[in-house]
Design a protein around this motif. Structure first.
Motif, PDB file in Angstrom:
ATOM      1  N   PRO A 176      -2.696  -6.372  23.890  1.00  0.00           N
ATOM      2  CA  PRO A 176      -1.669  -6.017  24.884  1.00  0.00           C
ATOM      3  C   PRO A 176      -1.077  -7.273  25.515  1.00  0.00           C
ATOM      4  O   PRO A 176      -1.699  -8.331  25.536  1.00  0.00           O
ATOM      5  N   PHE A 177       0.119  -7.142  26.066  1.00  0.00           N
ATOM      6  CA  PHE A 177       0.781  -8.290  26.669  1.00  0.00           C
ATOM      7  C   PHE A 177       0.025  -8.808  27.886  1.00  0.00           C
ATOM      8  O   PHE A 177       0.042 -10.012  28.158  1.00  0.00           O
ATOM      9  N   ASN A 178      -0.628  -7.913  28.624  1.00  0.00           N
ATOM     10  CA  ASN A 178      -1.337  -8.361  29.828  1.00  0.00           C
ATOM     11  C   ASN A 178      -2.676  -9.020  29.503  1.00  0.00           C
ATOM     12  O   ASN A 178      -3.449  -9.323  30.412  1.00  0.00           O
ATOM     13  N   PHE A 179      -2.946  -9.259  28.246  1.00  0.00           N
ATOM     14  CA  PHE A 179      -4.166  -9.978  27.869  1.00  0.00           C
ATOM     15  C   PHE A 179      -4.182 -11.372  28.505  1.00  0.00           C
ATOM     16  O   PHE A 179      -5.241 -11.886  28.875  1.00  0.00           O
ATOM     17  N   VAL A 180      -3.003 -11.983  28.637  1.00  0.00           N
ATOM     18  CA  VAL A 180      -2.938 -13.340  29.198  1.00  0.00           C
ATOM     19  C   VAL A 180      -3.205 -13.345  30.694  1.00  0.00           C
ATOM     20  O   VAL A 180      -3.398 -14.422  31.276  1.00  0.00           O
ATOM     21  N   GLU A 181      -3.220 -12.191  31.319  1.00  0.00           N
ATOM     22  CA  GLU A 181      -3.499 -12.115  32.749  1.00  0.00           C
ATOM     23  C   GLU A 181      -4.959 -11.795  33.037  1.00  0.00           C
ATOM     24  O   GLU A 181      -5.350 -11.695  34.207  1.00  0.00           O
ATOM     25  N   TYR A 182      -5.765 -11.621  31.992  1.00  0.00           N
ATOM     26  CA  TYR A 182      -7.193 -11.379  32.199  1.00  0.00           C
ATOM     27  C   TYR A 182      -7.810 -12.593  32.900  1.00  0.00           C
ATOM     28  O   TYR A 182      -7.522 -13.751  32.555  1.00  0.00           O
ATOM     29  N   ASP A 183      -8.677 -12.334  33.852  1.00  0.00           N
ATOM     30  CA  ASP A 183      -9.240 -13.422  34.652  1.00  0.00           C
ATOM     31  C   ASP A 183     -10.044 -14.398  33.800  1.00  0.00           C
ATOM     32  O   ASP A 183      -9.871 -15.615  33.895  1.00  0.00           O
ATOM     33  N   LEU A 184     -10.923 -13.867  32.969  1.00  0.00           N
ATOM     34  CA  LEU A 184     -11.786 -14.754  32.190  1.00  0.00           C
ATOM     35  C   LEU A 184     -11.011 -15.495  31.104  1.00  0.00           C
ATOM     36  O   LEU A 184     -11.409 -16.588  30.704  1.00  0.00           O
ATOM     37  N   ALA A 623       7.460  -9.265 -10.516  1.00  0.00           N
ATOM     38  CA  ALA A 623       7.498  -9.132  -9.058  1.00  0.00           C
ATOM     39  C   ALA A 623       7.647  -7.683  -8.609  1.00  0.00           C
ATOM     40  O   ALA A 623       7.439  -7.382  -7.429  1.00  0.00           O
ATOM     41  N   ILE A 624       7.998  -6.784  -9.515  1.00  0.00           N
ATOM     42  CA  ILE A 624       8.189  -5.377  -9.143  1.00  0.00           C
ATOM     43  C   ILE A 624       6.822  -4.728  -8.930  1.00  0.00           C
ATOM     44  O   ILE A 624       6.000  -4.689  -9.845  1.00  0.00           O
ATOM     45  N   PRO A 625       6.536  -4.207  -7.741  1.00  0.00           N
ATOM     46  CA  PRO A 625       5.249  -3.546  -7.507  1.00  0.00           C
ATOM     47  C   PRO A 625       5.260  -2.124  -8.075  1.00  0.00           C
ATOM     48  O   PRO A 625       6.294  -1.459  -8.091  1.00  0.00           O
ATOM     49  N   VAL A 626       4.111  -1.675  -8.533  1.00  0.00           N
ATOM     50  CA  VAL A 626       4.005  -0.328  -9.092  1.00  0.00           C
ATOM     51  C   VAL A 626       3.388   0.645  -8.093  1.00  0.00           C
ATOM     52  O   VAL A 626       3.181   1.814  -8.413  1.00  0.00           O
ATOM     53  N   THR A 627       3.101   0.176  -6.889  1.00  0.00           N
ATOM     54  CA  THR A 627       2.558   1.045  -5.847  1.00  0.00           C
ATOM     55  C   THR A 627       3.255   0.739  -4.523  1.00  0.00           C
ATOM     56  O   THR A 627       3.908  -0.298  -4.370  1.00  0.00           O
ATOM     57  N   THR A 628       3.087   1.652  -3.578  1.00  0.00           N
ATOM     58  CA  THR A 628       3.604   1.440  -2.223  1.00  0.00           C
ATOM     59  C   THR A 628       2.496   1.047  -1.262  1.00  0.00           C
ATOM     60  O   THR A 628       2.651   1.175  -0.044  1.00  0.00           O
ATOM     61  N   VAL A 629       1.399   0.538  -1.790  1.00  0.00           N
ATOM     62  CA  VAL A 629       0.260   0.186  -0.943  1.00  0.00           C
ATOM     63  C   VAL A 629       0.640  -0.908   0.047  1.00  0.00           C
ATOM     64  O   VAL A 629       0.170  -0.921   1.196  1.00  0.00           O
ATOM     65  N   ALA A 630       1.507  -1.842  -0.382  1.00  0.00           N
ATOM     66  CA  ALA A 630       1.916  -2.913   0.520  1.00  0.00           C
ATOM     67  C   ALA A 630       2.608  -2.365   1.756  1.00  0.00           C
ATOM     68  O   ALA A 630       2.472  -2.910   2.857  1.00  0.00           O
ATOM     69  N   SER A 631       3.365  -1.286   1.611  1.00  0.00           N
ATOM     70  CA  SER A 631       4.013  -0.663   2.764  1.00  0.00           C
ATOM     71  C   SER A 631       3.039   0.205   3.551  1.00  0.00           C
ATOM     72  O   SER A 631       3.057   0.224   4.785  1.00  0.00           O
ATOM     73  N   GLU A 632       2.181   0.928   2.842  1.00  0.00           N
ATOM     74  CA  GLU A 632       1.236   1.806   3.526  1.00  0.00           C
ATOM     75  C   GLU A 632       0.223   1.019   4.354  1.00  0.00           C
ATOM     76  O   GLU A 632      -0.282   1.521   5.363  1.00  0.00           O
ATOM     77  N   SER A 633      -0.074  -0.216   3.950  1.00  0.00           N
ATOM     78  CA  SER A 633      -1.042  -1.006   4.710  1.00  0.00           C
ATOM     79  C   SER A 633      -0.536  -1.339   6.102  1.00  0.00           C
ATOM     80  O   SER A 633      -1.329  -1.636   6.996  1.00  0.00           O
ATOM     81  N   ALA A 634       0.783  -1.292   6.301  1.00  0.00           N
ATOM     82  CA  ALA A 634       1.324  -1.556   7.640  1.00  0.00           C
ATOM     83  C   ALA A 634       0.956  -0.449   8.618  1.00  0.00           C
ATOM     84  O   ALA A 634       0.924  -0.671   9.830  1.00  0.00           O
ATOM     85  N   PHE A 635       0.668   0.751   8.107  1.00  0.00           N
ATOM     86  CA  PHE A 635       0.365   1.866   8.997  1.00  0.00           C
ATOM     87  C   PHE A 635      -0.993   1.702   9.676  1.00  0.00           C
ATOM     88  O   PHE A 635      -1.214   2.239  10.770  1.00  0.00           O
ATOM     89  N   SER A 636      -1.902   0.990   9.034  1.00  0.00           N
ATOM     90  CA  SER A 636      -3.193   0.759   9.678  1.00  0.00           C
ATOM     91  C   SER A 636      -3.018  -0.108  10.914  1.00  0.00           C
ATOM     92  O   SER A 636      -3.671   0.103  11.939  1.00  0.00           O
ATOM     93  N   ALA A 637      -2.116  -1.104  10.821  1.00  0.00           N
ATOM     94  CA  ALA A 637      -1.834  -1.942  11.995  1.00  0.00           C
ATOM     95  C   ALA A 637      -1.031  -1.174  13.032  1.00  0.00           C
ATOM     96  O   ALA A 637      -1.267  -1.300  14.238  1.00  0.00           O
ATOM     97  N   SER A 638      -0.084  -0.350  12.569  1.00  0.00           N
ATOM     98  CA  SER A 638       0.750   0.395  13.518  1.00  0.00           C
ATOM     99  C   SER A 638      -0.076   1.406  14.306  1.00  0.00           C
ATOM    100  O   SER A 638       0.216   1.693  15.465  1.00  0.00           O
ATOM    101  N   GLY A 639      -1.129   1.944  13.684  1.00  0.00           N
ATOM    102  CA  GLY A 639      -1.988   2.879  14.400  1.00  0.00           C
ATOM    103  C   GLY A 639      -2.716   2.229  15.559  1.00  0.00           C
ATOM    104  O   GLY A 639      -3.025   2.884  16.559  1.00  0.00           O
ATOM    105  N   ARG A 640      -2.980   0.913  15.442  1.00  0.00           N
ATOM    106  CA  ARG A 640      -3.622   0.202  16.545  1.00  0.00           C
ATOM    107  C   ARG A 640      -2.603  -0.273  17.569  1.00  0.00           C
ATOM    108  O   ARG A 640      -2.901  -0.385  18.756  1.00  0.00           O
ATOM    109  N   VAL A 641      -1.401  -0.593  17.097  1.00  0.00           N
ATOM    110  CA  VAL A 641      -0.360  -1.038  18.019  1.00  0.00           C
ATOM    111  C   VAL A 641       0.125   0.116  18.882  1.00  0.00           C
ATOM    112  O   VAL A 641       0.291  -0.002  20.094  1.00  0.00           O
TER     113      VAL A 641
END
Length: 687
Positions: A176-184, A623-641
């Motif tokens: 979170p943005f307020n992480f920089v305001e944590y006292d410790l 260079a052509i990917p045969v799966t959409t795993v590269a895009s789907e992996s972003a959802f794991s980060a978005s679920g935490r964001v």
């Protein structure tokens, strides 16, 4: 000491040690006389207070201490006009030498013999307090990869750089943005460096926006340098009930290195139709100025994506559609494998149900008691197969083992083609052959419990891979380990001899058609470059001055030379590249070491001088990917964001955080966390 003054003059008596000096000043002359006094001489031996001077004129008297005697004939000291002296005080060290002390930080500097003031000027420019932290660089010792190797470099604390790195940390670790305001956090930073300035939440948010803009410029610079890119996209619904679409770009740079970067994590407004998704995707491509460079689009097998791919292929202002758009729409192979497995598991629901219930029983009643008896703090226990015999019949266990061995092929294939740091289109054909062979063996094996599963999976396999898949077939040919040998070998296992020959011919003809497009593009590029080079040569010759021949025939000679050079370059380029594909196919396959990693792009990079055009074409296909795993992996980060505690984040801020997460992980060379290996697994044999 004494001083006397009268109307006609005055007298000054100076006592220094054992000597008494009298200066008599009259109206007409100045008389000086010195007298040595034994009494004063003896007292001077015990006097450690220095020289005492009494100066008087008339009735006025001034006392000074520790001032050296000055005579009218002594050389006057040079006036200190250097501005740096305003920051120092003159001091005397214990050994009697003179020096200077900084009035700001208290650092003491000895006076050099030659009297130069360079040390004072250097300190003024490097003083931390005077300059507000902008001081002299310190030495930073960094340890290398080995214990014996170290690197020494200058280091200077910079609050601006700290804020930049903290913004990267916020995006990479989904803080979170307020992480920089944590006292410790501020306590730790102050302990690390007292010059650290506290940062507010609003400032951190703005720093993240600035880092996003800087990263976007870097990605845009790389995209401007390539001619073709491949796009993968997928959809995701957040806890805010907002439909997000992630757009990921794949391309190979001039050094034959594969890149993957998220371009956008954009919200799709309702209604969620193919036209609406296409509109959002096209705006993203337009924003990045790559709408004319898209060579392929990889999506899952939803029907709505067929509409998106068709409209995008029709409306994109492509420089030239690759082989008429035959390779544009790529279906996610990992999604197809998942459909095959799900259809197969639906036929053995009773077996999978019994296994899950057995696992629940063992976890609930057996593992806890066993760990207490063995006094083990570990939570993960894997019992030997003999222990399971107490809970299930041998026959049922054998069924489970057979099913697991069969499904392991799908798991292995999915893991291989799910990578985004290496080409995957050339690897899938061989794995597909293994799956096809296993499906055929199950039919001949005659296991009654697996036959319904096999029939259903074969039907799904023929639906998606019955027709020839041009992309994975062409990518397999462009892998120097396989070429057309794997194609002939694999197609004979899928089709009849006549059908296999027809499909092999189709793939090779398409490959030659694509190669002809690259030859034409290469020829056009050479003609433009040769024309520019000729113009530059002629302009250079005109600057040197015309000759007699140039004056009479210059125009016709220059135009003829330009035409001839253009003809030679075009003819030579065509003649030299026509046989590149044939030369590559006629050569034997590359035999790599068993078990060693083979870098297909690295092999083509080494061949780029010999196979100049074919190497570029191979890089674009690989260079052509045969799966959409590269895009789907972003959802794991978005679920935490976008968790329930941060559900008020705006869509633009979410886009910035997800893109920054991907860009700066690559910037710092951070790999995604792999599944933690179960190092606390214990195998227990109870029998």
């Amino acid at each position: 000491m004494a001083a006397a003054g009268g109307r006609g003059g005055g007298a000054v008596v100076i006592v220094s040690g054992a000597t008494v000096t009298m200066v008599l000043v009259t109206d007409r002359e100045l008389k000086i006389s010195s007298i040595k006094s034994p009494i004063l001489h003896n007292e001077g031996k015990d006097n450690a207070g220095g020289t005492n001077v009494a100066v008087g004129t008339g009735s006025t008297q001034v006392n000074k201490t520790n001032i050296k005697e000055h005579t009218p004939y002594a050389k006057r000291k040079r006036k200190k006009t250097l501005p740096a002296w305003g920051h120092f005080e003159t001091i005397t060290f214990i050994d009697g030498t003179e020096g200077s002390e900084c009035v700001h930080c208290g650092e003491k500097i000895k006076k050099l013999k030659e009297g130069t003031t360079k040390p004072l000027l250097t300190h003024v420019s490097d003083c931390l307090i005077l300059n507000g932290g902008k001081g002299q660089s310190k030495l930073k010792v960094s340890h290398g990869k080995t214990d014996s190797s170290t690197t020494i470099q200058n280091w200077k604390f910079d609050n601006t750089r700290m804020r930049e790195v903290i913004s990267h940390m916020i995006m990479i670790h989904e803080l979170p943005f307020n992480f920089v305001e944590y006292d410790l956090f501020n306590v730790v930073m102050k302990e690390a460096n007292p010059l650290f300035n506290k940062i507010s939440r609003a400032a951190t948010r703005q720093d993240c926006v600035s880092s996003y803009e800087i990263g976007k410029k870097g990605i845009q610079k790389m995209l401007n340098a390539v001619n073709r890119v491949s796009i993968t996209t997928d959809m995701w619904i957040s806890c805010q009930n907002i439909l997000y679409m992630v757009v990921t770009c794949h391309f190979v740079d001039s050094d034959y290195k594969l890149h993957k970067c998220i371009l956008s994590f954009v919200d799709v407004p309702p209604p969620y139709s193919g036209v609406g998704i296409y509109d959002c995707l096209y705006k993203c491509l337009k924003n990045w100025n790559i709408e004319s460079k898209v060579a392929s689009l990889t999506v899952d097998n939803a029907k709505i994506n067929d509409v998106v791919a068709r409209k995008l292929l029709e409306n994109l202002n492509l420089q030239k559609k690759v082989v008429g758009g035959k390779l544009f729409h790529v279906r996610c192979c990992a999604h197809i494998l998942n459909l095959l497995v799900q259809d197969g598991l639906s036929e053995i629901i009773d077996i999978t149900h019994n296994v899950r219930e057995s696992v629940k029983h063992v976890n609930a009643y057996v593992f806890s008691d066993l760990s207490k008896q063995l006094s083990m703090p570990k939570k993960h226990l894997i019992l030997d197969r003999m222990f399971i015999h107490h809970f299930a019949e041998r026959r049922r266990l054998e069924k489970v083992e057979d099913i697991c061995l069969f499904l392991a092929l799908f798991n292995e294939a999915t893991q291989i083609i799910s990578g985004s740091e290496y080409p995957t289109s050339n690897l899938f054909l061989l794995k597909l052959y293994g799956i096809k062979e296993s499906l055929d063996e199950l039919v001949l094996d005659g296991n009654a419990y697996m036959k319904p599963m096999d029939v259903k999976m074969k039907k799904k396999f023929d639906k998606y891979w019955g027709p020839c898949n041009l992309l994975i077939s062409m990518a397999g040919i462009l892998d120097p380990r396989y070429k057309t040998d794997l194609l002939n070998f694999f197609f004979k296992a899928i089709y009849s001899n006549d059908e296999a020959s027809t499909h092999v011919k189709l793939v090779i003809d398409t490959l030659k058609e694509l190669f002809a497009e690259y030859v034409e593009e290469h020829r056009t590029t050479n003609v433009v470059q040769s024309s520019n080079a000729t113009d530059g040569t002629e302009s250079g010759a005109s600057k040197r001055g015309p000759s007699v021949t140039t004056l009479r025939f210059g125009k016709s000679i220059r135009s003829s030379t330009a035409k001839y050079n253009q003809h030679i370059i075009s003819v030579d380029s065509i003649a030299s590249v026509k046989s590149e594909l044939d030369t590559y196919l006629e050569e034997g396959v590359y035999i790599s070491e068993p078990g060693a990693y083979f870098d297909a792009l690295g092999w083509w990079r080494r061949k780029k001088h010999k196979l100049k055009i074919l190497s570029k074409m191979a890089a674009s296909i690989l260079a052509i990917p045969v799966t959409t795993v590269a895009s789907e992996s972003a959802f794991s980060a978005s679920g935490r964001v976008i968790d329930p505690h941060r559900s008020s984040l705006g869509t633009k801020m979410v886009d910035m955080l997800i893109c920054g997460f991907d860009w700066y992980r690559q910037y710092y060379g951070l790999q995604k966390k792999k599944n933690k290996e179960i190092d606390d697994v214990i195998y227990v044999d109870l029998l």
